[in-house]
Design a protein around this motif. Sequence first.
Motif, PDB file in Angstrom:
ATOM      1  N   TYR A 265       0.705  -1.165   0.131  1.00 27.79           N
ATOM      2  CA  TYR A 265      -0.061  -0.078  -0.096  1.00 27.79           C
ATOM      3  C   TYR A 265       0.869   1.478   0.145  1.00 27.79           C
ATOM      4  O   TYR A 265       1.773   1.191   0.448  1.00 27.79           O
ATOM      5  N   GLU A 266       0.289   2.348  -0.479  1.00 26.69           N
ATOM      6  CA  GLU A 266       0.959   3.454  -0.540  1.00 26.69           C
ATOM      7  C   GLU A 266       0.401   4.054   0.763  1.00 26.69           C
ATOM      8  O   GLU A 266      -0.715   4.369   1.024  1.00 26.69           O
ATOM      9  N   VAL A 267       1.368   4.898   1.907  1.00 23.24           N
ATOM     10  CA  VAL A 267       1.090   4.972   3.107  1.00 23.24           C
ATOM     11  C   VAL A 267       1.382   6.634   3.406  1.00 23.24           C
ATOM     12  O   VAL A 267       2.335   7.017   2.999  1.00 23.24           O
ATOM     13  N   ALA A 268       0.210   7.315   3.828  1.00 21.31           N
ATOM     14  CA  ALA A 268       0.465   8.717   4.087  1.00 21.31           C
ATOM     15  C   ALA A 268       0.428   8.748   5.684  1.00 21.31           C
ATOM     16  O   ALA A 268      -0.499   8.262   6.245  1.00 21.31           O
ATOM     17  N   GLY A 269       1.601   9.042   6.294  1.00 22.17           N
ATOM     18  CA  GLY A 269       1.453   9.233   7.669  1.00 22.17           C
ATOM     19  C   GLY A 269       1.233  10.619   8.320  1.00 22.17           C
ATOM     20  O   GLY A 269       1.753  11.431   7.953  1.00 22.17           O
ATOM     21  N   VAL A 270       0.078  10.798   9.219  1.00 25.84           N
ATOM     22  CA  VAL A 270       0.025  12.072   9.773  1.00 25.84           C
ATOM     23  C   VAL A 270       0.896  12.088  11.283  1.00 25.84           C
ATOM     24  O   VAL A 270       0.579  11.225  11.805  1.00 25.84           O
ATOM     25  N   THR A 271       1.482  13.348  11.462  1.00 25.57           N
ATOM     26  CA  THR A 271       2.266  13.430  12.537  1.00 25.57           C
ATOM     27  C   THR A 271       2.201  14.763  12.971  1.00 25.57           C
ATOM     28  O   THR A 271       2.467  15.471  12.016  1.00 25.57           O
ATOM     29  N   GLY A 272       2.217  15.145  14.219  1.00 25.45           N
ATOM     30  CA  GLY A 272       2.511  16.494  14.640  1.00 25.45           C
ATOM     31  C   GLY A 272       3.959  16.933  15.235  1.00 25.45           C
ATOM     32  O   GLY A 272       4.410  17.966  15.649  1.00 25.45           O
ATOM     33  N   ARG A 273       4.829  15.811  14.881  1.00 19.91           N
ATOM     34  CA  ARG A 273       6.220  15.878  15.340  1.00 19.91           C
ATOM     35  C   ARG A 273       6.967  15.611  14.032  1.00 19.91           C
ATOM     36  O   ARG A 273       7.380  14.807  13.351  1.00 19.91           O
ATOM     37  N   PRO A 274       7.495  16.871  13.273  1.00 20.88           N
ATOM     38  CA  PRO A 274       8.177  16.933  12.234  1.00 20.88           C
ATOM     39  C   PRO A 274       9.534  16.293  12.309  1.00 20.88           C
ATOM     40  O   PRO A 274       9.875  15.421  11.093  1.00 20.88           O
ATOM     41  N   GLU A 275      10.161  16.171  13.556  1.00 19.88           N
ATOM     42  CA  GLU A 275      11.306  15.435  13.717  1.00 19.88           C
ATOM     43  C   GLU A 275      11.126  13.666  13.278  1.00 19.88           C
ATOM     44  O   GLU A 275      12.155  13.053  13.208  1.00 19.88           O
ATOM     45  N   THR A 276       9.893  13.193  13.223  1.00 23.22           N
ATOM     46  CA  THR A 276       9.737  11.860  12.957  1.00 23.22           C
ATOM     47  C   THR A 276       9.622  11.484  11.472  1.00 23.22           C
ATOM     48  O   THR A 276       9.198  10.221  11.152  1.00 23.22           O
TER      49      THR A 276
END
Length: 330
Positions: A175-186
Amino acid sequence: MFNALVVNKDEDSGKTSAAVEQISLDQLPEGEVTVAVDYSTVNYKDGLCIGPGGGLVRKYPHVPGIDFAGTVEASSDDRYKPGDKVVLTGWRVGEAHWGGYAQKANVRADWLVPLPEGLDTRQAMAVGTAGFTAMLAVMALEDHGLEPGHGPVLVTGAAGGVGSVATAILANLGYEVAGVTGRPETADYLKSLGATRIVPREEINETTKRPLESENWAGCVDAVGGAMLARVLGQMKYGASVAAVGLAGGAGLPATVIPFLLRGVNLLGIDSVMQPYDNRLRAWQRIARDLPMQKLEAMIQPAALGDLPRLGADILKGQVKGRVVVDVNG
């Protein structure tokens, strides 16, 4: 005598405190199977049980730890014999029943699952309740028609425990995965797990007056809930599904029914606590097959019993990345 993380509560102040103590086998609650625990892990519920209780713990002193993996030491149930490797998640263990933050545990045989071939006890707790929940979510999306090639799959709270494992499993399955995060460093961490796109939290965390937006996502594993889940529902492709696994962003859902009525969107609730045995077995077998172990290793943050009071506070603040693996004998 053996070591356990014991949480006590001061009746006058109502405050709890957690520390490693020595306890004996006869202090454990009743159970058909005694397990020599190898590893446990740290989940959001564990943070609550180590700290304020969160309404989960009713009786003190208490030994938290909602999951563990180890070796059967004694059993009065024919399904398990000494030497068997087992894993436990859910069934309110670590909440209503003493859990895995001890070198030994007494539990009901019905609560255990044999460790599948291809996993050792350390890997099983790198997966833990979070990874087990992630696999249940992926299975539910597939059961409702999700296939590789349908479009990007969104994972919210992607750097957390559930999100990390969901990202790795989905990417491994093509799958093509889009990850949501509030921590840009991750971002680099998520890309190493297989995410092909990083979505900043602020892009998707605000409510909108529009009940429908562009059809962006073929599926979603949502660990956040709240306003983000409401927004995501309006961005799903026709007939797509969202597997809801958490509420880090709140229990409310400021949404409309329009995505369900006009796009046939499905909202799938994922519960890992009371999951039936057959589906547990199916999920663990899928984990052994579909979760790339080298990526699992990259998620691991090792810990010991003495680290748990700090880690419990950290996970409640959203400051834990990946999967904490607690060596209860370390």
